[in-house]
Structure formats: structure tokens, C-alpha cells
Design a protein around this motif. Sequence first.
Motif, mmCIF file in Angstrom:
data_model
loop_
_atom_site.group_PDB
_atom_site.id
_atom_site.type_symbol
_atom_site.label_atom_id
_atom_site.label_comp_id
_atom_site.label_asym_id
_atom_site.label_seq_id
_atom_site.Cartn_x
_atom_site.Cartn_y
_atom_site.Cartn_z
ATOM 1 N N ARG A 116 6.938 -7.006 0.548
ATOM 2 C CA ARG A 116 5.800 -7.895 0.749
ATOM 3 C C ARG A 116 4.944 -7.425 1.923
ATOM 4 N NH1 ARG A 116 5.908 -11.580 4.451
ATOM 5 N NH2 ARG A 116 4.183 -13.002 4.570
ATOM 6 N N ASP A 117 5.592 -7.021 3.011
ATOM 7 C CA ASP A 117 4.835 -6.529 4.174
ATOM 8 C C ASP A 117 4.031 -5.280 3.829
ATOM 9 O OD1 ASP A 117 5.751 -8.581 5.736
ATOM 10 O OD2 ASP A 117 7.325 -7.405 6.717
ATOM 11 N N ARG A 118 4.607 -4.399 2.995
ATOM 12 C CA ARG A 118 3.853 -3.201 2.579
ATOM 13 C C ARG A 118 2.630 -3.588 1.761
ATOM 14 N NH1 ARG A 118 7.959 0.912 -0.103
ATOM 15 N NH2 ARG A 118 7.886 -0.868 -1.503
ATOM 16 N N PHE A 119 2.789 -4.559 0.831
ATOM 17 C CA PHE A 119 1.646 -5.008 0.022
ATOM 18 C C PHE A 119 0.569 -5.629 0.903
ATOM 19 C CE2 PHE A 119 4.551 -5.593 -3.868
ATOM 20 C CZ PHE A 119 4.252 -4.328 -4.326
ATOM 21 N N VAL A 120 0.975 -6.427 1.874
ATOM 22 C CA VAL A 120 0.006 -7.057 2.772
ATOM 23 C C VAL A 120 -0.728 -5.985 3.577
ATOM 24 C CG1 VAL A 120 -0.205 -8.538 4.823
ATOM 25 C CG2 VAL A 120 1.190 -9.271 2.897
ATOM 26 N N ALA A 121 -0.002 -5.002 4.077
ATOM 27 C CA ALA A 121 -0.634 -3.928 4.863
ATOM 28 C C ALA A 121 -1.617 -3.145 4.003
ATOM 29 C CB ALA A 121 0.441 -2.999 5.443
ATOM 30 N N GLU A 122 -1.247 -2.832 2.750
ATOM 31 C CA GLU A 122 -2.157 -2.108 1.847
ATOM 32 C C GLU A 122 -3.409 -2.942 1.558
ATOM 33 O OE1 GLU A 122 -0.193 -0.919 -1.740
ATOM 34 O OE2 GLU A 122 1.335 0.224 -0.645
ATOM 35 N N ASN A 123 -3.240 -4.234 1.307
ATOM 36 C CA ASN A 123 -4.399 -5.094 1.011
ATOM 37 C C ASN A 123 -5.323 -5.223 2.212
ATOM 38 O OD1 ASN A 123 -3.566 -5.463 -1.600
ATOM 39 N ND2 ASN A 123 -2.504 -7.395 -1.173
ATOM 40 N N LEU A 124 -4.743 -5.349 3.396
ATOM 41 C CA LEU A 124 -5.574 -5.422 4.598
ATOM 42 C C LEU A 124 -6.318 -4.115 4.828
ATOM 43 C CD1 LEU A 124 -3.259 -7.385 7.069
ATOM 44 C CD2 LEU A 124 -5.341 -8.200 5.936
ATOM 45 N N GLU A 125 -5.670 -2.998 4.514
ATOM 46 C CA GLU A 125 -6.331 -1.693 4.670
ATOM 47 C C GLU A 125 -7.490 -1.563 3.683
ATOM 48 O OE1 GLU A 125 -5.096 2.941 4.059
ATOM 49 O OE2 GLU A 125 -3.589 1.586 4.884
ATOM 50 N N LYS A 127 -9.182 -4.013 2.385
ATOM 51 C CA LYS A 127 -10.230 -4.939 2.794
ATOM 52 C C LYS A 127 -11.035 -4.351 3.959
ATOM 53 C CE LYS A 127 -10.811 -9.741 4.147
ATOM 54 N NZ LYS A 127 -10.129 -10.994 4.475
#
Length: 133
Positions: A116-125, A127
Motif C-alpha cells: 500500500r505504501d508503494r502504491f501511495v508513493a507512486e500515486n503521489l509521484e 500527481k
Amino acid sequence: MPGGVLTLQADAVDPPDGSHERHPSSESGERDQEPETSAQVAFFHKPYYTVVEVAPYVPLRDEPGRAPSKPEIDTSRERQYVYMIRDLGSRREPAALITIGSTIVFLALCWMLHRRDRFVAENLERKAIATSA
């Protein structure tokens, strides 16, 4: 206590592993040493069997403020024998299975949080790249 019982004798019917024959009480031996590590993690146990003779005693009169008198066995009444089994069986096995199962669940949840943290980091990147372009 009227009609009480008094334990007279306890005899081991089947001593485990013949330990009493190997080491009489006058000798020192395995009993004086620390238990082996393999014995502490054993999953299979041999049951202990004991026969206890129980005899009723004569009812006593309790007098306030005085120590109770020594109980006397009632010889007119029949004695009883109690056959006791102490079988640990697989006492440690359920605990080990719970530990293993809990560890698997814990590791699965840790992996899911990491994912989940990897997905959040990818989405923030993504964005951040989209807003800067």
C-alpha cells in the motif's frame, strides 16, 4: 468436617522411562541436572499413572480458638481407590500452531502495508509530475 476423606497413600503405577530404577534416591543423577532442551520443546508426552488410596475419617469436633485434632481413620467404612492420569498429550502443539499462524498473519499484513505504501508513493509521484508539467 463430617464425612471427609483422608488421603493415605500414593503409589506410582508406571514411572516414566524407569527413572526410579536407574537412579535410587540415595544417588545423584539426571534429576539433579537441568532438563534437556529437547524435553522442553517436546510435542509428545508419556502419561503418568497414579493410584491413590482414600479412606474416610471419623468426624471431628471443631472448638473455636483451638487447633483441630488429628483426624482418625474410620476403619468401619470402606476405603476407595482413585486412579489418576496426568496426560499432557499435545499441550504445546496448539500453542505452537497459534504462534505459527499468528506469525503468518502478521507477515501478510506487513507485506500488504508495504505494498500500500508503494502504491501511495507512486500515486503521489504521478500527481507531482502531472502538476509540474
